[in-house]
Design a protein around this motif. Structure first.
Motif, PDB file in Angstrom:
ATOM      1  N   LEU A  81     -27.215  85.334   4.524  1.00 54.04           N
ATOM      2  CA  LEU A  81     -28.254  86.457   4.689  1.00 54.04           C
ATOM      3  C   LEU A  81     -27.949  86.668   2.971  1.00 54.04           C
ATOM      4  CD1 LEU A  81     -24.730  88.452   6.286  1.00 54.04           C
ATOM      5  CD2 LEU A  81     -26.594  88.523   6.785  1.00 54.04           C
ATOM      6  N   VAL A  82     -27.882  86.208   1.974  1.00 55.31           N
ATOM      7  CA  VAL A  82     -28.157  86.101   0.607  1.00 55.31           C
ATOM      8  C   VAL A  82     -29.270  85.743   0.308  1.00 55.31           C
ATOM      9  CG1 VAL A  82     -27.408  86.048  -1.880  1.00 55.31           C
ATOM     10  CG2 VAL A  82     -25.897  86.148  -0.260  1.00 55.31           C
ATOM     11  N   GLY A  83     -29.411  84.312   1.249  1.00 53.85           N
ATOM     12  CA  GLY A  83     -31.039  83.680   1.607  1.00 53.85           C
ATOM     13  C   GLY A  83     -31.472  84.572   1.636  1.00 53.85           C
ATOM     14  N   GLY A 127     -35.138  90.482 -16.936  1.00 51.83           N
ATOM     15  CA  GLY A 127     -34.959  90.886 -15.767  1.00 51.83           C
ATOM     16  C   GLY A 127     -35.114  89.479 -14.321  1.00 51.83           C
ATOM     17  N   SER A 128     -34.963  88.061 -15.434  1.00 53.28           N
ATOM     18  CA  SER A 128     -35.026  86.932 -14.952  1.00 53.28           C
ATOM     19  C   SER A 128     -33.702  86.994 -14.351  1.00 53.28           C
ATOM     20  CB  SER A 128     -35.665  86.248 -15.286  1.00 53.28           C
ATOM     21  OG  SER A 128     -34.548  86.340 -16.218  1.00 53.28           O
ATOM     22  N   LEU A 129     -32.694  86.117 -13.478  1.00 50.30           N
ATOM     23  CA  LEU A 129     -31.629  85.437 -13.016  1.00 50.30           C
ATOM     24  C   LEU A 129     -30.697  84.375 -14.098  1.00 50.30           C
ATOM     25  CD1 LEU A 129     -30.658  85.343  -9.331  1.00 50.30           C
ATOM     26  CD2 LEU A 129     -29.902  87.371 -11.164  1.00 50.30           C
ATOM     27  N   ARG A 130     -29.563  84.289 -13.774  1.00 51.43           N
ATOM     28  CA  ARG A 130     -29.600  83.424 -15.374  1.00 51.43           C
ATOM     29  C   ARG A 130     -29.288  82.398 -14.622  1.00 51.43           C
ATOM     30  NH1 ARG A 130     -28.215  85.468 -20.519  1.00 51.43           N
ATOM     31  NH2 ARG A 130     -27.579  88.203 -20.090  1.00 51.43           N
ATOM     32  N   GLN A 131     -28.705  82.373 -12.955  1.00 52.83           N
ATOM     33  CA  GLN A 131     -27.983  81.492 -12.778  1.00 52.83           C
ATOM     34  C   GLN A 131     -29.313  81.890 -11.110  1.00 52.83           C
ATOM     35  OE1 GLN A 131     -24.542  80.144 -12.179  1.00 52.83           O
ATOM     36  NE2 GLN A 131     -23.397  82.142 -12.687  1.00 52.83           N
ATOM     37  N   SER A 132     -28.589  80.848 -10.085  1.00 54.87           N
ATOM     38  CA  SER A 132     -28.600  80.908  -8.750  1.00 54.87           C
ATOM     39  C   SER A 132     -29.406  82.361  -7.948  1.00 54.87           C
ATOM     40  CB  SER A 132     -29.210  79.444  -7.858  1.00 54.87           C
ATOM     41  OG  SER A 132     -28.035  79.453  -7.818  1.00 54.87           O
ATOM     42  N   SER A 139     -24.609  84.118  -8.375  1.00 51.32           N
ATOM     43  CA  SER A 139     -25.196  85.196  -9.252  1.00 51.32           C
ATOM     44  C   SER A 139     -24.588  86.085  -8.234  1.00 51.32           C
ATOM     45  CB  SER A 139     -26.145  85.572  -9.658  1.00 51.32           C
ATOM     46  OG  SER A 139     -27.210  84.711  -9.958  1.00 51.32           O
ATOM     47  N   ILE A 140     -24.449  86.393  -7.201  1.00 55.32           N
ATOM     48  CA  ILE A 140     -23.818  87.007  -6.086  1.00 55.32           C
ATOM     49  C   ILE A 140     -22.589  87.723  -6.181  1.00 55.32           C
ATOM     50  CG2 ILE A 140     -24.225  86.172  -3.923  1.00 55.32           C
ATOM     51  CD1 ILE A 140     -25.627  89.013  -3.667  1.00 55.32           C
ATOM     52  N   ASN A 141     -22.593  89.293  -6.849  1.00 57.83           N
ATOM     53  CA  ASN A 141     -20.810  89.160  -6.217  1.00 57.83           C
ATOM     54  C   ASN A 141     -19.870  90.053  -4.872  1.00 57.83           C
ATOM     55  OD1 ASN A 141     -19.370  92.052  -6.352  1.00 57.83           O
ATOM     56  ND2 ASN A 141     -18.688  90.824  -8.442  1.00 57.83           N
ATOM     57  N   GLN A 193     -25.139  99.727   5.790  1.00 63.53           N
ATOM     58  CA  GLN A 193     -26.063  99.651   5.529  1.00 63.53           C
ATOM     59  C   GLN A 193     -25.388  97.703   4.940  1.00 63.53           C
ATOM     60  OE1 GLN A 193     -29.325 100.137   5.119  1.00 63.53           O
ATOM     61  NE2 GLN A 193     -29.034 102.022   5.820  1.00 63.53           N
ATOM     62  N   ILE A 194     -26.224  97.100   4.956  1.00 66.23           N
ATOM     63  CA  ILE A 194     -25.655  95.812   4.666  1.00 66.23           C
ATOM     64  C   ILE A 194     -26.135  95.847   3.258  1.00 66.23           C
ATOM     65  CG2 ILE A 194     -25.855  92.942   4.947  1.00 66.23           C
ATOM     66  CD1 ILE A 194     -25.207  93.163   7.786  1.00 66.23           C
ATOM     67  N   ARG A 195     -26.015  95.646   2.154  1.00 62.35           N
ATOM     68  CA  ARG A 195     -26.577  95.738   0.815  1.00 62.35           C
ATOM     69  C   ARG A 195     -25.419  94.153  -0.119  1.00 62.35           C
ATOM     70  NH1 ARG A 195     -28.122 101.467  -0.170  1.00 62.35           N
ATOM     71  NH2 ARG A 195     -30.172 101.409   1.223  1.00 62.35           N
ATOM     72  N   PHE A 196     -26.646  93.724  -1.591  1.00 56.02           N
ATOM     73  CA  PHE A 196     -26.655  92.926  -2.021  1.00 56.02           C
ATOM     74  C   PHE A 196     -26.127  93.655  -3.393  1.00 56.02           C
ATOM     75  CE2 PHE A 196     -28.221  92.233   1.583  1.00 56.02           C
ATOM     76  CZ  PHE A 196     -27.769  90.219   1.882  1.00 56.02           C
TER      77      PHE A 196
END
Ligand code: FE2
Length: 281
Positions: free
Chosen positions: A39-41, A85-90, A94-96, A71-74
Motif C-alpha cells: 500500500l505504501v509502495g 520538501g524532499s524525504l530524508r529517507q525512503s 518515512s511513514i508513521n 479512507q486509506i490514508r498515509f
C-alpha cells in the motif's frame, strides 16, 4: 480457543488490559506486513509532499487527517521531510501510519479484522452490537519512530457512555528497545481526563476534564511477541516511547465501539453516508 475465561476477564477488569499470546499466526502477520508495504509502495509521493510539506501544511494536513475516517490514508513521521520538501529517507522508512478504514476497504485487513475469534472476544467483553470504528497500521520505524504520549483512547473516540476498546496486534516482536506499549495497570478506573474533537469553527480542540497528571512511575511495559493481541480498555492510560533501535515495530490496531452508545458530532472520525460503520459480519 481464545475465549476469555473468568480469570482472564477478572484480570482485564482489574488491569484494563489483557495480553493474548499467539492470537495471530506468523504467516498472517507477515501477510499483513506485506500488504501494508504494498500500500505504501502504491501511494503517490507527490501527494504526500503536497499535503505534508507545503506552506499551508498544517491546514491541509489537518483536513487530510479529519477526512480519513472512511479512507486509506498515509501519515508521515514528524521529521520525515527536509526543508526543501524532499524525504530524508525512503518513503517506506518515512511513514508513521496508515489509517483509518483499512478494515473496510482492504480485503486482507477486512478478513483479519472480522475473524470469528475477534467477534467472540468482543461478545466476551460485553458488547451487544459492536461496530468496527477505526483501524491503523503503525510502523514505528527504526531509529525515527516517534513517541506517542500517554493518553486514553476514549479521548479521541467518544461515545456516551464510553464504549471504545482497542485491539492491538503485534505484527513484529514489540520490546522495550523498539517502542512497545506501556500502560498504567488499573488506570482505566480513574476516569476520562480529556476529550479531543471538532469545535464549531471547523477546527479541533482538547478539552481538559481532569488536569491531574499520570505518574510515570506507575507505567509498566507491555512487551509482546509477534502474533500477540493486547486488548486495551478505552480508559486505560497508555503510551509508547520513541524507537531508537535498528528494528521496526509494526502493529495493527482496531477500535470497536458499542452501536447502542451515542456518537457525538464532536468526534473527529466521520463516515460518509455511503460507508456506514459495520460490525464483525
Ligand atoms: Fe492509543
Amino acid at each position: 480457543m481464545f475465549g476469555l475465561n473468568q480469570q482472564r476477564l477478572e484480570a482485564y477488569e482489574r488491569d484494563g488490559f489483557l495480553l493474548i499470546e499467539n492470537f495471530a499466526r506468523p504467516d498472517q502477520c507477515e501477510a499483513l506486513r506485506r500488504r501494508a508495504i504494498e500500500l505504501v509502495g502504491a501511494f503517490d509521493l507527490a501527494e504526500a509532499v503536497s499535503i505534508f510539506s507545503t506552506r499551508e501544511q498544517s491546514r491541509i494536513a489537518d483536513d487530510y487527517f479529519l477526512t480519513s475516517g472512511d479512507q486509506i490514508r498515509f501519515f508521515f513521521e514528524e521529521d520525515a521531510f527536509a526543508a526543501d520538501g524532499s524525504l530524508r529517507q525512503s518513503k517506506l522508512l518515512s511513514i508513521n501510519k496508515i489509517g483509518h478504514a483499512l478494515h473496510d476497504l482492504d480485503p486482507l485487513f477486512d478478513d483479519f479484522s472480522r475473524q470469528p475469534e475477534l467477534a467472540a472476544l468482543a461478545v466476551a467483553l460485553g458488547y451487544r452490537q459492536p461496530l468496527l470504528l477505526q483501524s491503523s497500521y503503525i510502523f514505528k520505524q527504526p531509529e525515527i519512530g516517534g513517541e506517542v504520549n500517554c493518553h486514553q483512547d476514549a479521548t479521541f473516540l467518544q461515545t456516551e457512555p464510553v464504549s471504545v476498546t482497542g485491539f492491538w496486534f503485534a505484527l513484529e516482536d514489540a520490546t522495550q528497545q523498539n517502542g512497545c506499549l506501556w500502560a498504567i495497570p488499573g488506570g482505566h478506573k480513574t476516569g476520562l481526563k480529556s476529550l479531543w474533537g471538532r469545535v464549531a469553527n471547523g477546527g479541533t480542540q482538547m478539552q481538559i476534564l481532569d488536569d491531574s497528571p499520570w505518574s510515570d512511575a506507575d507505567l509498566i511495559p507491555l512487551e509482546a511477541r509477534q502474533g500477540s493481541l493486547i486488548i486495551l480498555h478505552g480508559l486505560l492510560p497508555h503510551l509508547s516511547y520513541a524507537n531508537r533501535s535498528p528494528h521496526s515495530r509494526h502493529a495493527y490496531t482496531l477500535h470497536v465501539i458499542e452501536s447502542g452508545a451515542g456518537y457525538p458530532d464532536a468526534n473527529w472520525l466521520r463516515r460518509s453516508v455511503a460507508m456506514p460503520l459495520r460490525g464483525f459480519d
